[in-house]
Design an enzyme around this catalytic site. Structure first.
Site, PDB file in Angstrom:
ATOM      1  CG  HIS A   2      46.569  44.756  51.150  1.00  0.00           C
ATOM      2  ND1 HIS A   2      46.797  46.113  51.206  1.00  0.00           N
ATOM      3  CD2 HIS A   2      46.545  44.441  49.834  1.00  0.00           C
ATOM      4  CE1 HIS A   2      46.916  46.588  49.970  1.00  0.00           C
ATOM      5  NE2 HIS A   2      46.758  45.596  49.113  1.00  0.00           N
TER       6      HIS A   2
ATOM      7  CD1 TRP B  46      40.931  39.382  47.643  1.00  0.00           C
ATOM      8  CD2 TRP B  46      38.788  39.893  48.002  1.00  0.00           C
ATOM      9  NE1 TRP B  46      40.344  39.599  46.427  1.00  0.00           N
ATOM     10  CE2 TRP B  46      39.028  39.917  46.613  1.00  0.00           C
ATOM     11  CE3 TRP B  46      37.512  40.184  48.465  1.00  0.00           C
ATOM     12  CZ2 TRP B  46      38.028  40.220  45.685  1.00  0.00           C
ATOM     13  CZ3 TRP B  46      36.521  40.476  47.528  1.00  0.00           C
ATOM     14  CH2 TRP B  46      36.786  40.490  46.160  1.00  0.00           C
TER      15      TRP B  46
ATOM     16  NE  ARG C 189      46.192  36.483  43.756  1.00  0.00           N
ATOM     17  CZ  ARG C 189      44.876  36.739  43.714  1.00  0.00           C
ATOM     18  NH1 ARG C 189      44.113  36.141  42.797  1.00  0.00           N
ATOM     19  NH2 ARG C 189      44.329  37.586  44.543  1.00  0.00           N
TER      20      ARG C 189
ATOM     21  CG  ASP D 192      20.340  65.272  54.626  1.00  0.00           C
ATOM     22  OD1 ASP D 192      20.880  64.207  54.290  1.00  0.00           O
ATOM     23  OD2 ASP D 192      20.695  65.934  55.616  1.00  0.00           O
TER      24      ASP D 192
ATOM     25  CB  SER E 155      31.452  61.015  33.170  1.00  0.00           C
ATOM     26  OG  SER E 155      31.816  59.723  32.761  1.00  0.00           O
TER      27      SER E 155
ATOM     28  CD  GLU F 170      32.550  44.474  46.148  1.00  0.00           C
ATOM     29  OE1 GLU F 170      31.320  44.507  46.320  1.00  0.00           O
ATOM     30  OE2 GLU F 170      33.343  45.261  46.695  1.00  0.00           O
TER      31      GLU F 170
ATOM     32  CG  HIS G  37      32.909  39.880  37.427  1.00  0.00           C
ATOM     33  ND1 HIS G  37      34.267  39.813  37.370  1.00  0.00           N
ATOM     34  CD2 HIS G  37      32.546  40.801  36.521  1.00  0.00           C
ATOM     35  CE1 HIS G  37      34.705  40.646  36.449  1.00  0.00           C
ATOM     36  NE2 HIS G  37      33.688  41.252  35.909  1.00  0.00           N
TER      37      HIS G  37
ATOM     38  CE  LYS H 119      30.499  53.755  31.561  1.00  0.00           C
ATOM     39  NZ  LYS H 119      30.048  55.126  31.782  1.00  0.00           N
TER      40      LYS H 119
ATOM     41  CG  HIS I 196      35.768  36.197  34.034  1.00  0.00           C
ATOM     42  ND1 HIS I 196      35.199  37.296  33.450  1.00  0.00           N
ATOM     43  CD2 HIS I 196      36.065  36.585  35.284  1.00  0.00           C
ATOM     44  CE1 HIS I 196      35.162  38.284  34.324  1.00  0.00           C
ATOM     45  NE2 HIS I 196      35.678  37.884  35.438  1.00  0.00           N
ATOM     46  CG  HIS I 197      36.745  35.648  38.822  1.00  0.00           C
ATOM     47  ND1 HIS I 197      37.667  36.608  39.162  1.00  0.00           N
ATOM     48  CD2 HIS I 197      35.656  36.325  38.392  1.00  0.00           C
ATOM     49  CE1 HIS I 197      37.135  37.820  38.966  1.00  0.00           C
ATOM     50  NE2 HIS I 197      35.924  37.670  38.494  1.00  0.00           N
TER      51      HIS I 197
ATOM     52  CB  SER J  13      27.704  49.226  56.529  1.00  0.00           C
ATOM     53  OG  SER J  13      28.135  50.466  56.064  1.00  0.00           O
ATOM     54  CB  SER J  14      27.487  47.896  51.366  1.00  0.00           C
ATOM     55  OG  SER J  14      28.704  47.641  51.891  1.00  0.00           O
TER      56      SER J  14
ATOM     57  CE1 TYR K 265      33.191  45.723  35.054  1.00  0.00           C
ATOM     58  CE2 TYR K 265      32.139  43.683  35.708  1.00  0.00           C
ATOM     59  CZ  TYR K 265      33.009  44.367  34.891  1.00  0.00           C
ATOM     60  OH  TYR K 265      33.692  43.708  33.927  1.00  0.00           O
TER      61      TYR K 265
ATOM     62  CB  THR L  39      34.811  49.076  29.115  1.00  0.00           C
ATOM     63  OG1 THR L  39      34.034  48.125  29.812  1.00  0.00           O
ATOM     64  CG2 THR L  39      35.738  49.774  30.089  1.00  0.00           C
TER      65      THR L  39
END
Lengths: 540, 198
Positions: free
Chosen positions: A90, A155, A464, A119, A282, A269, A267, A345, A316-317, A183-184, A271, A342
């Site tokens: 998931h 994951w 979790r 294009d 925006s 990722e 991390h 924003k 921080h993880h 791909s990315s 963002y 943030t």
């Protein structure tokens, strides 16, 4: 956005040009070949978006399995190993299969139209970067059916769960992540080259729409960290199958090293999954507030600051891995620092709406829900950043609540807002507004029933990634599951709406579509012709 | 923006971006030695030196007492019995001490073990100097054999003031397979534990 156009007459002429051009030179192949061999940014954008939506439904179905099992305490529907595969796949599907391809699809559709390019810069690579994705996810999903099951280590695939204790199908997981990464990276390179080299004359850096800006920064994050992900899965592969000991203490490695490398990717990722959302919001807020975006330049700098800060907060993880006090303090304060840009924003969005002539069309509803609910997710993130309390929150449902608020009501809501906002431009017809409102209100209510109580069970200590839980969490989990089923069903409304829209049902729309919309994409005809801006527009 | 030769400009930019991508792929792997060097210098992951320290006449700080606790565990699937003969010891920084660890291999096969040390709090790791340790080498034991493994150490008097107690934990891993592979390609691993066992 600085309005930026030729006068209307040239536009009309331009539109005609387009059609003439089509008829003369390009016979668009029909049927499956059109989609297999297409190098058109609009076709590829559509492919990405449909692929992302299908993956969203597949990943969502897995979430339904998870919530069905957690509806009441005890083990009733699936066995724990399969439950773990569900949480793992998931997560992988939603991150790499739904959110990221959806943003890439939006970039394909919109970036050339917004900067006045005909294009993407590298159309053939664009075709490749999409068409390897279905294979990546076919491999990942196939791994669920091999003996021993698919990936069941979360994951985040922490070693040694993914090395010593993982099933034999781990190689399939590794290769599918490699393909997703390639791909990315190809998609990101394409976006960067397009934005650098193909802007229309007069489209200076500080005139670019914010969606283009946020995607440019996201693309740099992608090429900076996806290779690190590729590296870390390769290390997992060699540790498991070829006897290396990157993460094996017995051979001189260190499992904590895995977490450092993974989160150095992980991390930035997160963002990658939220900066394009900032860009979308925006674009939408000024349209329906009928005011220019407040603080355009500060938005650009805030986005860049968030991207830079994302490289120095990864640990921080890992507060509970036994880091020294100085490191914990550093990562705590660096993390909290991110709330400054943030906050800029959120402040700018609110200031844009301040005394605006606001209307509440469906894209605006999703954008407003985004601002409120993403901020809730941001605040729980700030709580998690506080090292001493993180020891209690770590690996509980509080974390699950946090990242679902930022990713579902953040990233996913922004994607839905974007689809509703630009869909009439893509199809030339207004979508079914009644269905869209049902979709919005059902999603909004159910998503909060789904994720809000997770804060409470998390603070009360529910861990979790478990298929069973202590009795005192039963009532909340029942509500969470009900919210989950309702949210899942609400997305079928969206599916119905999208099918209707693709069949071109609905009222025709004007070129501008929304009264307050500004930018190059609103100056081309609706539906957007197959080829746009063969001659670049002049941006004043 | 697309200047004189757009095709060329695209090509150059693509090459640069691919360069960044490959560089970052390399950086991911470079993080491995970087991490080791960083931890070695700062001692933050609780790993002690894996080579013997030389005991030079260090001034013993008799005014200060530090408690060192010893913990032992075996990794899953490792059948050895493993315990510290000395559970805790009070030492003056700078003073040389020897403690012993008992191991027995109850399995019916020969097993080669590797002990991995870990110090908690991690910052103390820099100040634990071992002049002799069973953890420096692979330790083989035949089926049913037992041994005493010595470890000689002293605490550096530079140990930060606030640390009054620290724990030194050893985890035993079964590395029989790896040792076999290594010995097939290179010379036999050193076998010193059995000889020392009294």
């Amino acid at each position: 956005m600085s309005s930026a156009t030729e006068h209307a007459t040239t536009d009309v002429a331009h539109g005609h040009d387009e059609h003439a051009h089509d008829d003369h030179h390009h016979a668009i192949p029909t049927g499956i070949k059109r989609w297999l061999f297409t190098t058109n940014h609009k076709d590829i954008g559509t492919l990405y978006l449909w692929f992302a939506f299908i993956m969203f439904l597949v990943g969502g179905a897995m979430a339904m399995v998870i919530r069905a099992e957690l509806f009441q305490p005890g083990l009733q529907i699936v066995d724990p190993n399969f439950f773990n595969q569900m949480t793992t796949v998931h997560g992988l599907i939603m991150v790499f299969g739904a959110v990221m391809p959806a943003f890439t699809g939006l970039a394909n559709w919109l970036v050339p139209m917004m900067i006045g390019a005909p294009d993407m810069a590298l159309p053939r690579m664009n075709n490749w970067s999409f068409w390897i994705l279905p294979f990546a996810f076919a491999i990942l999903l196939a791994s669920l059916f091999v003996e021993g099951g698919g990936p069941a280590f979360g994951w985040t695939f922490y070693a040694p769960l993914s090395t010593t204790y993982s099933s034999d199908s781990t190689a399939l997981f590794v290769f599918s992540v490699h393909i997703m990464g390639i791909s990315s990276i190809m998609g990101a390179i394409n976006v960067i080259v397009t934005i650098f080299n193909m802007r229309a004359p007069g489209m200076t850096w500080m005139k670019m729409p914010l969606f283009v800006w946020t995607w440019l920064i996201t693309a740099f994050l992608l090429i900076a960290v996806m290779p690190v992900l590729a590296g870390v899965v390769t290390m997992v592969l060699t540790d498991k199958y070829f006897g290396t000991s990157f993460f094996d203490a017995a051979g001189g490695g260190d499992p904590v090293l895995f977490q450092h490398i993974f989160w150095f990717f992980g991390h930035p990722e997160v963002y990658i999954m939220i900066l394009p959302a900032f860009g979308i919001i925006s674009q939408i807020i000024p349209t329906f507030a009928r005011k220019k975006l407040f603080g355009y330049a500060s938005m650009v700098y805030a986005t860049a600051s968030i991207a830079l800060l994302s490289f120095i907060v990864w640990a921080h993880h890992m507060f509970t891995t036994g880091m020294p006090l100085a490191a914990e303090m550093f990562f705590m304060f660096a993390t909290m620092l991110i709330s400054v840009p943030t906050g800029v924003k959120v402040f700018n969005w609110v200031a844009t709406m301040w005394r605006g002539s606001m209307t509440f069309e469906v894209p605006m509803l999703f954008a407003l829900a985004f601002i409120v609910l993403f901020t809730i997710g941001g605040l729980s993130g700030l709580m998690l950043a506080i090292t001493p309390v993180d020891f209690q929150y770590h690996d509980t449902y509080f974390v699950v609540a946090h990242f679902h608020y930022v990713l579902v009501t953040g990233a996913v809501f922004s994607i839905m807002a974007a689809v509703y906002y630009w869909l009439p431009k893509w199809t030339g017809k207004m979508f079914d507004i009644t269905l869209a409102k049902w979709h919005f209100w059902c999603s909004l209510i159910s998503v909060n029933v789904l994720f809000f109580p997770m804060h409470f069970v998390g603070l009360a200590g529910m861990p979790r990634r478990i298929p069973d839980y202590a009795l005192q969490f039963a009532d909340f989990n029942k509500w969470i599951s009900i919210g989950g089923f309702a949210f899942g069903l609400s997305q079928l409304i969206f599916l119905a709406l999208l099918i209707k829209a693709c069949r071109k049902q609905g009222e025709p729309v004007s070129d501008q579509v929304w009264e307050g919309a500004e930018g190059l994409e609103w100056e081309i005809p609706s539906p957007a012709p197959y080829h746009t801006f063969d001659t670049p527009p002049v941006v004043k | 923006m697309a200047s004189h030769d757009p095709q060329n400009a695209n090509g150059r930019l693509v090459l640069k971006l691919i360069g960044i991508t490959l560089g970052m792929f390399g950086f991911g792997f470079a993080l491995v030695p970087l991490y080791e060097v960083f931890c070695d210098i700062t001692g933050i992951n609780g790993k002690t030196e894996d080579e013997a320290a030389v005991y030079t006449a260090v001034e013993v700080d008799t005014s200060r007492w530090v408690t060192v606790e010893f913990l032992t565990r075996t990794n899953s699937g490792m059948p050895w019995e493993f315990e510290a003969r000395t559970k805790r010891i009070k030492v003056n920084p700078g003073e040389l001490h020897t403690v012993e660890f008992y191991v027995r291999n109850p399995a019916r096969r020969d097993i080669v073990a590797q002990a991995i040390p870990s110090v908690s709090p991690g910052t103390a790791a820099l100040y634990v100097n071992k002049t002799e340790c069973f953890c420096f080498n692979h330790q083989p034991l035949g089926a049913g054999e037992e041994a005493l493994m010595p470890m000689q150490f002293y605490v550096d008097p530079q140990l930060p003031e606030e640390i009054e107690v620290f724990t030194l934990q050893y985890t035993l891993y079964d590395v029989t397979e790896e040792a076999k592979e290594a010995s097939e390609t290179a010379a036999l691993p050193t076998l010193d534990a059995v000889a020392v066992g009294s």
